[in-house]
Design a protein around this motif. Structure first.
Motif, PDB file in Angstrom:
ATOM      1  N   SER A  33       0.838  -1.205   0.000  1.00  0.00           N
ATOM      2  CA  SER A  33       0.000   0.000   0.000  1.00  0.00           C
ATOM      3  C   SER A  33       0.870   1.251   0.000  1.00  0.00           C
ATOM      4  O   SER A  33       0.564   2.233  -0.676  1.00  0.00           O
ATOM      5  CB  SER A  33      -0.918   0.008   1.228  1.00  0.00           C
ATOM      6  N   LYS A  34       1.961   1.212   0.768  1.00  0.00           N
ATOM      7  CA  LYS A  34       2.865   2.358   0.834  1.00  0.00           C
ATOM      8  C   LYS A  34       3.466   2.666  -0.530  1.00  0.00           C
ATOM      9  O   LYS A  34       3.688   3.826  -0.881  1.00  0.00           O
ATOM     10  CB  LYS A  34       3.980   2.067   1.852  1.00  0.00           C
ATOM     11  N   HIS A  35       3.711   1.633  -1.336  1.00  0.00           N
ATOM     12  CA  HIS A  35       4.300   1.819  -2.654  1.00  0.00           C
ATOM     13  C   HIS A  35       3.299   2.337  -3.682  1.00  0.00           C
ATOM     14  O   HIS A  35       3.702   2.817  -4.738  1.00  0.00           O
ATOM     15  CB  HIS A  35       4.880   0.494  -3.159  1.00  0.00           C
ATOM     16  N   ASN A  36       2.010   2.206  -3.387  1.00  0.00           N
ATOM     17  CA  ASN A  36       0.991   2.535  -4.379  1.00  0.00           C
ATOM     18  C   ASN A  36       0.129   3.748  -4.042  1.00  0.00           C
ATOM     19  O   ASN A  36      -0.537   4.279  -4.926  1.00  0.00           O
ATOM     20  CB  ASN A  36       0.069   1.324  -4.584  1.00  0.00           C
ATOM     21  N   TYR A  37       0.131   4.147  -2.784  1.00  0.00           N
ATOM     22  CA  TYR A  37      -0.689   5.289  -2.378  1.00  0.00           C
ATOM     23  C   TYR A  37       0.204   6.385  -1.800  1.00  0.00           C
ATOM     24  O   TYR A  37       1.258   6.103  -1.229  1.00  0.00           O
ATOM     25  CB  TYR A  37      -1.728   4.863  -1.337  1.00  0.00           C
ATOM     26  N   ILE A  46       3.340   3.914   7.697  1.00  0.00           N
ATOM     27  CA  ILE A  46       3.841   5.254   8.054  1.00  0.00           C
ATOM     28  C   ILE A  46       5.334   5.265   8.389  1.00  0.00           C
ATOM     29  O   ILE A  46       5.841   6.255   8.909  1.00  0.00           O
ATOM     30  CB  ILE A  46       3.035   5.858   9.221  1.00  0.00           C
ATOM     31  N   ASN A  47       6.010   4.146   8.117  1.00  0.00           N
ATOM     32  CA  ASN A  47       7.472   4.151   8.253  1.00  0.00           C
ATOM     33  C   ASN A  47       7.928   4.424   9.687  1.00  0.00           C
ATOM     34  O   ASN A  47       8.958   5.047   9.914  1.00  0.00           O
ATOM     35  CB  ASN A  47       8.065   5.211   7.313  1.00  0.00           C
ATOM     36  N   LEU A  48       7.163   3.967  10.655  1.00  0.00           N
ATOM     37  CA  LEU A  48       7.493   4.207  12.061  1.00  0.00           C
ATOM     38  C   LEU A  48       7.763   2.879  12.743  1.00  0.00           C
ATOM     39  O   LEU A  48       6.958   1.955  12.667  1.00  0.00           O
ATOM     40  CB  LEU A  48       6.343   4.938  12.765  1.00  0.00           C
ATOM     41  N   ARG A  49       8.910   2.796  13.424  1.00  0.00           N
ATOM     42  CA  ARG A  49       9.284   1.564  14.118  1.00  0.00           C
ATOM     43  C   ARG A  49       9.566   1.885  15.575  1.00  0.00           C
ATOM     44  O   ARG A  49      10.461   2.665  15.896  1.00  0.00           O
ATOM     45  CB  ARG A  49      10.526   0.948  13.467  1.00  0.00           C
ATOM     46  N   ILE A  50       8.771   1.306  16.485  1.00  0.00           N
ATOM     47  CA  ILE A  50       8.984   1.499  17.915  1.00  0.00           C
ATOM     48  C   ILE A  50       9.061   0.133  18.580  1.00  0.00           C
ATOM     49  O   ILE A  50       8.776  -0.895  17.959  1.00  0.00           O
ATOM     50  CB  ILE A  50       7.865   2.355  18.554  1.00  0.00           C
ATOM     51  N   GLU A  51       9.436   0.130  19.851  1.00  0.00           N
ATOM     52  CA  GLU A  51       9.586  -1.135  20.575  1.00  0.00           C
ATOM     53  C   GLU A  51       8.238  -1.867  20.665  1.00  0.00           C
ATOM     54  O   GLU A  51       7.196  -1.239  20.911  1.00  0.00           O
ATOM     55  CB  GLU A  51      10.101  -0.867  21.990  1.00  0.00           C
TER      56      GLU A  51
END
Length: 635
Positions: free
Chosen positions: A96-100, A338-343
Motif C-alpha cells: 500500500s505504501k508503494h501505491n498510495y 507510516i514508516n514508524l518503528r517502535i519497541e
C-alpha cells in the motif's frame, strides 16, 4: 523469477528464519505449516465467541450460512495475502505504501489501528470475564489487569517463530476440543443445521432483519479480520524459499494447504459455538440474545461444576493468543504504512491502553451487562474497516506486471471482487441505516451534522480513492519511501579515523571487554573519555551532581580506570553523568564532542530488557555518531 529487493523486510527479526529447502516430502509440508494457524487465532477470539453466541441464541441456526460464507471469503482473501507476501516479498502495508501517497497511507494506518484496537477490546473483555469466572474478580479489575499480558507477549516473541506457533496451536487445541466434544454430546437438530446453510433474507427492513443484519456483519467482521490480511502477508515471509518460479509456486501450494486446514478448523469451532448457543438457548427460549458471560453454561452438560473453570481457561487462552497476533499485526501496519518503528512492548502497551478505555467507560456507565454489546460493536467496527484492506489486496495480486505468472486468474478475480462488493455493500447499508436512525432520534443534533455525517462522507470518499488509484496509476514502480532508504552505490572506501572515543562504564565484569573494543577502534592516536552515570535517587531527582557515598565511590573507581589506561600509553579522561542513564550519556557525548561511542550490553532478556536494554536503544536514537554495542562473552 528475479526480483530486486529494495524494501525493508517485514518482521525483520524473524524474516526467513524457518528454512523450508532442507526438508523433503511430508516434512516439507510441515515446514510451511504455522503462519495460517497464527492467523486462525483471530477467527477464534472472544469476539467470535460473542457474535456466534449472539447469533445462535437470537436466531437459532439461521446464520450458519453467514458463518460459512464468511469462512469461504476469509479462505480466499487469506490465500491472496499469502500469495502477495510470497511472490513480491511485501506485506500488505508495504505494498500500500508503494501505491498510495503518504497522506492516504496515514489514514489507512489510522483505520487499521482502529481495527486492531477493536479486536483488542474483545480480547480484554473476554479475558476479564475469564478471570471473573476463575477468581470471582470484578470485571473492572479484570480489565485493568489485562495490561500485564505485555510481559507474556515479549517472552513468547523472544523464543522464536516456531515456539510461538507451537504455543498458538496448543491454545487452539484447548479451545477447539472443548466445543467440538460438547457439540456431539448436546445432539443438535441435524435437519435444522442443514437448513441453516441456506441463505436468509437480511434486507426485509423489519426490526428482526435489522438486528440479524447487525449480528451478521459482526460475524463477518469477527471472521474476516482486516489485520489478519496484513499479518498473513508478512508471516509467510518467515519461511526461507528458493526465489525461482518453481520455488515460489511450491510455496504458494503449501501455504494454501496450511490456510485451508487452519481456517476450516476455525470454521468448525465457530460453527460448534453457534450451534451450541442455538441448542442451549434459542431452542429452549431462555434468552433473546445470550451474553458471553452466560456462555460457560454450554459446557455444563459434560463438565458439570467445572464448566466455568474450563470455559474461563479457554477464554483466557483465546485472548492471550489473539493478543500476540494483534501485536505482530500492529508492528506490520505501523512500519509498512507510516514508516514508524517502535519497541513492541511500547506499541503493545499503547494499543492495550486505547482498548481498555472504552471497556472501563462501559462498565462504569452501563454496568457489566453492557460488555456483551460492546464486544459485538467491536466486531462490526472490524467489518467496517475490511474494505480498506480487501480492495488494495485484490488490486495488488491482480497486477500482472508485478506479480508476473503468479497474478490471480480471471475467475479468482471475479470471486474476489464479488466478495469485496458484498462486504462493502453490507457495511454501507448498516451505516446508512444507523445514521438514519440517529437522525430520527435527534433530527437537530449538531454532532450529527458537524461530526458524524462529515466523517462518514470522508471515509466513503477515501474508500472510493483506494479503489480508483491503482487503476489510474497501474504501473507505478517507485516506492514512496522505505524504512531504511534505498541501497547506494559503493565506490572507493576511504579509511575512517576516530579522534575522540567515548566508553560507557558500569563497574561490571564487562568493562574490560568494552574498553578493549574501544581501543581497537582508535589505537593510541585517539582520545578516550570514560563515561559513568550515577543513578542514585538524589541524582535522578536533581539531575545534577550529588556527592553521596555511592557517587564518591564511583568517582574513585573511574579514576582508577583512567590511570590504568594512561599507564598503557593511551590518552584518557573521566566524565560523570547524573540522573537517567540515556539522557546523561547523550549529554556527555554531545558536550565532549565524542565522534564514536562504545557501550556494553547487559545481555538481558524479556523483563530486564525493559529496564536495562532501553538505555542502549535510547542512546542510539539520541546521538548522531556511530555506536558500537559490545555484548558480554558467554561464560
Amino acid at each position: 523469477m528475479s526480483k530486486k529487493h529494495t524494501q525493508a523486510q517485514s518482521l525483520a527479526n524473524v524474516h526467513s528464519t524457518v528454512d523450508t529447502n532442507k526438508a523433503t516430502g511430508w516434512k516439507r509440508l510441515l515446514a510451511f505449516i504455522g503462519p495460517a494457524y497464527l492467523v486462525s487465532v483471530g477467527y477464534m477470539d472472544p469476539g467470535n465467541w460473542a457474535t456466534d453466541i449472539a447469533g445462535g441464541s437470537a436466531f437459532g441456526y439461521k446464520l450458519i450460512w453467514v458463518l460459512f460464507a464468511s469462512n469461504m471469503i476469509a479462505l480466499l482473501l487469506q490465500s491472496l495475502a499469502a500469495r502477495l507476501g510470497i511472490v513480491r516479498g511485501l506485506d500488505l502495508a508495504q505494498a500500500s505504501k508503494h501505491n498510495y501517497p503518504p497522506f492516504v497511507n496515514f489514514w489507512l494506518y489510522i483505520l487499521a489501528q482502529i481495527a486492531i484496537i477493536a479486536c483488542d477490546l474483545a480480547e480484554i473483555i473476554g479475558m476479564a470475564i475469564g478471570l471473573k469466572l476463575l477468581f470471582n474478580l470484578p470485571l473492572i479489575w479484570g480489565v485493568s489487569l489485562t495490561i500485564t499480558d505485555t510481559v507474556l507477549m515479549l517472552w513468547l516473541m523472544n523464543k522464536g517463530m516456531r515456539k510461538l506457533e507451537g504455543f498458538i496451536v496448543s491454545m487452539i487445541f484447548i479451545i477447539g476440543l472443548s466445543f467440538l466434544i460438547e457439540m456431539f454430546i448436546v445432539k443438535p437438530d441435524v435437519m435444522e443445521i442443514a437448513k441453516g446453510f441456506l441463505p436468509n433474507n437480511l434486507f426485509k427492513g423489519d426490526k428482526v432483519s435489522q438486528q440479524m443484519l447487525y449480528i451478521a456483519i459482526g460475524i463477518i467482521g469477527a471472521t474476516v479480520m482486516p489485520h489478519n490480511l496484513y499479518l498473513h502477508s508478512s508471516l509467510v515471509q518467515t519461511r526461507k524459499i528458493n526465489r525461482t518460479n518453481e520455488g515460489i509456486r511450491s510455496a504458494i501450494k503449501f501455504n494454501l494447504f496450511d490456510t485451508t486446514i487452519a481456517l476450516n478448523l476455525a470454521f468448525f469451532v465457530n460453527a460448534a459455538i453457534l450451534i451450541l448457543a442455538a441448542s442451549a438457548f434459542f431452542r429452549n427460549g431462555y434468552f433473546e440474545v445470550a451474553e458471553i458471560q452466560d456462555a460457560y453454561k454450554l459446557l455444563e452438560h459434560i463438565f458439570g461444576t467445572t464448566a466455568p473453570v474450563l470455559f474461563a481457561v479457554a477464554l483466557i487462552a483465546s485472548g492471550q493468543s489473539s493478543t500476540i497476533t494483534g501485536t505482530l499485526a500492529g508492528q506490520i501496519i505501523m512500519e509498512g504504512h507510516i514508516n514508524l518503528r517502535i519497541e513492541p512492548w511500547m506499541r503493545r502497551l499503547l494499543t492495550r491502553l486505547l482498548a481498555i478505555l472504552p471497556a472501563v467507560f462501559t462498565i462504569l456507565h452501563y454496568g457489566e451487562s453492557g460488555l456483551g454489546g460492546l464486544i459485538i460493536l467491536s466486531q462490526v467496527v472490524l467489518s467496517l474497516q475490511l474494505g480498506f484492506a480487501v480492495i488494495p489486496l485484490i488490486h495488488f495480486t491482480s497486477d500482472k506486471k508485478r506479480m508476473g505468472d503468479f497474478a490471480i486468474s480471471t475467475k479468482v478475480k471475479i470471486v474476489a471482487w464479488a466478495s469485496a462488493i458484498l462486504i462493502v455493500s453490507l457495511n454501507a447499508k448498516l451505516v446508512v441505516d444507523q445514521v438514519n436512525e440517529w437522525l430520527k432520534e435527534s433530527p437537530n443534533s449538531i454532532w450529527m451534522y458537524a461530526v458524524i455525517i462529515p466523517v462518514v462522507i470522508g471515509v466513503g470518499l477515501l474508500l472510493i480513492y483506494v479503489f480508483i488509484r491503482p487503476l489510474i496509476f497501474k504501473y507505478r514502480e517507485t516506492p514512496n519511501y522505505v524504512p531504511h532508504g534505498l541501497a547506494e552505490a559503493l565506490d572507493e572506501m576511504d579509511p575512517i579515523t576516530y579522534h575522540h572515543i567515548g566508553i560507557t562504564i558500569d563497574f561490571s565484569k564487562n568493562d574490560k571487554d568494552t574498553i578493549r573494543h574501544a581501543m581497537m577502534q582508535g589505537g593510541k592516536r585517539a582520545k578516550y573519555t570514560l563515561i559513568h552515570v550515577v543513578e542514585t535517587a538524589g541524582a535522578r531527582y536533581h539531575g545534577t551532581e550529588v556527592m553521596d557515598h555511592e557517587t564518591q565511590s564511583d568517582v574513585d573507581n573511574l579514576d582508577k580506570y583512567v590511570e590504568e589506561i594512561k599507564t598503557l600509553g593511551y590518552h584518557a579522561s573521566a566524565q560523570i553523568g547524573y540522573g537517567f542513564p540515556a539522557d546523561a550519556i547523550t549529554t556527555v557525548v554531545k558536550k565532549q564532542e565524542v565522534d564514536f561511542l562504545v557501550m556494553g550490553s547487559h545481555g538481558h532478556k524479556v523483563l530486564k530488557d525493559l529496564i536495562y536494554g532501553s538505555t542502549v536503544d535510547k542512546v542510539r536514537h539520541n546521538v548522531n555518531i556511530p555506536v558500537l554495542i559490545v555484548k558480554p562473552p558467554k561464560r
